[in-house]
Design a protein around this motif. Structure first.
Motif, PDB file in Angstrom:
ATOM      1  N   ILE A   1       0.831  -1.201   0.000  1.00  0.00           N
ATOM      2  CA  ILE A   1       0.000   0.000   0.000  1.00  0.00           C
ATOM      3  C   ILE A   1       0.864   1.248   0.000  1.00  0.00           C
ATOM      4  O   ILE A   1       0.605   2.215  -0.735  1.00  0.00           O
ATOM      5  CB  ILE A   1      -0.962  -0.009   1.196  1.00  0.00           C
ATOM      6  CG1 ILE A   1      -1.998  -1.128   1.017  1.00  0.00           C
ATOM      7  CG2 ILE A   1      -1.661   1.337   1.357  1.00  0.00           C
ATOM      8  CD1 ILE A   1      -2.884  -1.347   2.223  1.00  0.00           C
ATOM      9  N   LEU A   2       1.926   1.241   0.804  1.00  0.00           N
ATOM     10  CA  LEU A   2       2.820   2.392   0.860  1.00  0.00           C
ATOM     11  C   LEU A   2       3.495   2.621  -0.489  1.00  0.00           C
ATOM     12  O   LEU A   2       3.634   3.758  -0.952  1.00  0.00           O
ATOM     13  CB  LEU A   2       3.874   2.183   1.948  1.00  0.00           C
ATOM     14  CG  LEU A   2       4.831   3.350   2.203  1.00  0.00           C
ATOM     15  CD1 LEU A   2       4.074   4.591   2.651  1.00  0.00           C
ATOM     16  CD2 LEU A   2       5.871   2.964   3.253  1.00  0.00           C
ATOM     17  N   ASP A   3       3.906   1.533  -1.148  1.00  0.00           N
ATOM     18  CA  ASP A   3       4.553   1.654  -2.457  1.00  0.00           C
ATOM     19  C   ASP A   3       3.623   2.286  -3.486  1.00  0.00           C
ATOM     20  O   ASP A   3       4.073   2.937  -4.426  1.00  0.00           O
ATOM     21  CB  ASP A   3       4.999   0.275  -2.964  1.00  0.00           C
ATOM     22  CG  ASP A   3       6.198  -0.275  -2.216  1.00  0.00           C
ATOM     23  OD1 ASP A   3       6.865   0.509  -1.503  1.00  0.00           O
ATOM     24  OD2 ASP A   3       6.462  -1.494  -2.321  1.00  0.00           O
ATOM     25  N   ASN A   4       2.320   2.089  -3.319  1.00  0.00           N
ATOM     26  CA  ASN A   4       1.358   2.572  -4.305  1.00  0.00           C
ATOM     27  C   ASN A   4       0.683   3.885  -3.916  1.00  0.00           C
ATOM     28  O   ASN A   4      -0.054   4.459  -4.715  1.00  0.00           O
ATOM     29  CB  ASN A   4       0.278   1.503  -4.533  1.00  0.00           C
ATOM     30  CG  ASN A   4       0.745   0.401  -5.461  1.00  0.00           C
ATOM     31  OD1 ASN A   4       0.592   0.479  -6.671  1.00  0.00           O
ATOM     32  ND2 ASN A   4       1.359  -0.629  -4.892  1.00  0.00           N
ATOM     33  N   ALA A   5       0.897   4.302  -2.688  1.00  0.00           N
ATOM     34  CA  ALA A   5       0.215   5.511  -2.216  1.00  0.00           C
ATOM     35  C   ALA A   5       0.788   6.758  -2.890  1.00  0.00           C
ATOM     36  O   ALA A   5       1.974   6.821  -3.222  1.00  0.00           O
ATOM     37  CB  ALA A   5       0.343   5.622  -0.700  1.00  0.00           C
ATOM     38  N   GLU A   6      -0.053   7.739  -3.099  1.00  0.00           N
ATOM     39  CA  GLU A   6       0.406   9.039  -3.587  1.00  0.00           C
ATOM     40  C   GLU A   6       0.945   9.803  -2.390  1.00  0.00           C
ATOM     41  O   GLU A   6       0.199  10.234  -1.506  1.00  0.00           O
ATOM     42  CB  GLU A   6      -0.750   9.787  -4.241  1.00  0.00           C
ATOM     43  CG  GLU A   6      -1.255   9.131  -5.520  1.00  0.00           C
ATOM     44  CD  GLU A   6      -2.367   9.931  -6.177  1.00  0.00           C
ATOM     45  OE1 GLU A   6      -2.868   9.483  -7.198  1.00  0.00           O
ATOM     46  OE2 GLU A   6      -2.710  10.999  -5.617  1.00  0.00           O
TER      47      GLU A   6
END
Length: 288
Positions: free
Chosen positions: A154-159
């Motif tokens: 999720i962190l890798d994909n978060a803006e």
């Protein structure tokens, strides 16, 4: 693709974290259940029809989605091994992740790892083996490692803006999340009863508008929509795993009449309960 498990164990059970590995295949109809699902395709390619969109899945790239949104694999490469993790919704909601990212998943985002991670191809098959054959201590470790991997995905994909975002687990476990947890517990135990949103809210000690507000804030849907999805998912499980009469299954899953059961089931799945059962049986019965 049919998500298989041992008879009598349904992945829609709120308390059940599950890891399994199987060969992916095309699904006869959409299905859904109240978990957040983490998938890793080991080889080949496949295509999900998810939330009305086609999502391409490549080998070696993790994908994550809320499985209460109807999903169906419509194209799969031959002999494509797939490792699936099913994380109970309340466990997912307790993760200290970015609130906007979590809401986007609850509202239908199909999250995919941007690049292949070599360790995932080693780690997820190990999780599956330890979950199936490991000790209680190893199973607990699998759950803890999976929670961390989901947070990283999720962190890798978060803006992310220019400043780091510090997320407090305490702030995430606020009133809205607690309301949702309580209501989900009630729905899991009372879905077979002729119960309304007002009834559920009263049992939970809150106003119906508060209940719906919490659900929309955390999950992006109303309490009644979640209740309907839960009942349909239970009906699909019984149609698959039992020989109970179709009408009995409708009543057992909280639908007040046979016409109502058929109407909602066809509206949500595109087929009737009887045809759904026939399609599932045709795919699971060995050829003679």
């Amino acid at each position: 693709m049919k998500h298989t498990q041992s008879r009598g164990e349904w992945i829609g059970s709120r308390g059940a974290f599950l890891v399994e590995r199987h060969i992916a295949d095309a699904m006869a109809a959409p299905h859904w259940h109240d978990h957040v699902e983490l998938n890793l395709l080991m080889e080949g390619r496949m295509t999900y029809l998810f939330n009305g969109r086609q999502e391409q899945v490549e080998a070696g790239r993790l994908v994550l989605f809320w499985a209460a949104i109807p999903h169906q694999t419509i194209a799969v490469a031959e002999n494509a091994p797939l490792v699936c993790l099913y994380v109970p919704l309340v466990d997912f909601l307790s993760l200290p992740v970015d609130r906007k990212a979590r809401q986007s998943i609850m509202q239908g985002r199909f999250l995919a790892q941007g690049n292949q991670e070599t360790m995932d191809a080693l780690t997820l098959p190990r999780w599956e083996k330890e979950w199936q054959f490991g000790s209680a201590a190893r199973r607990k470790l699998v759950v803890e490692e999976a929670r961390l991997r989901i947070r990283r995905l999720i962190l890798d994909n978060a803006e992310i803006d220019n400043s780091p975002t510090h997320v407090s687990p305490t702030s995430l476990a606020g009133h809205a999340v607690r309301h949702v947890e309580l209501l989900i517990d009630l729905i899991n135990s009372r879905y077979a009863d002729p119960i309304s949103v007002a009834d559920l809210a009263k049992l939970a000690g809150m106003h119906p508008s508060t209940a719906n507000s919490a659900f929309r804030k955390i999950l992006g849907i109303s309490v009644n929509e979640y209740l309907t999805r839960h009942r349909i998912a239970r009906a699909m499980q019984l149609l698959t795993d039992t020989d109970d009469p179709v009408l009995q299954i409708g009543f057992d899953c909280g639908f007040g009449s046979s016409s109502r059961f058929y109407e909602i089931f066809k509206e949500r799945t595109g087929t009737t309960p009887r045809h759904f059962r026939e399609a599932v049986n045709s795919k699971t019965t060995p050829a003679q």
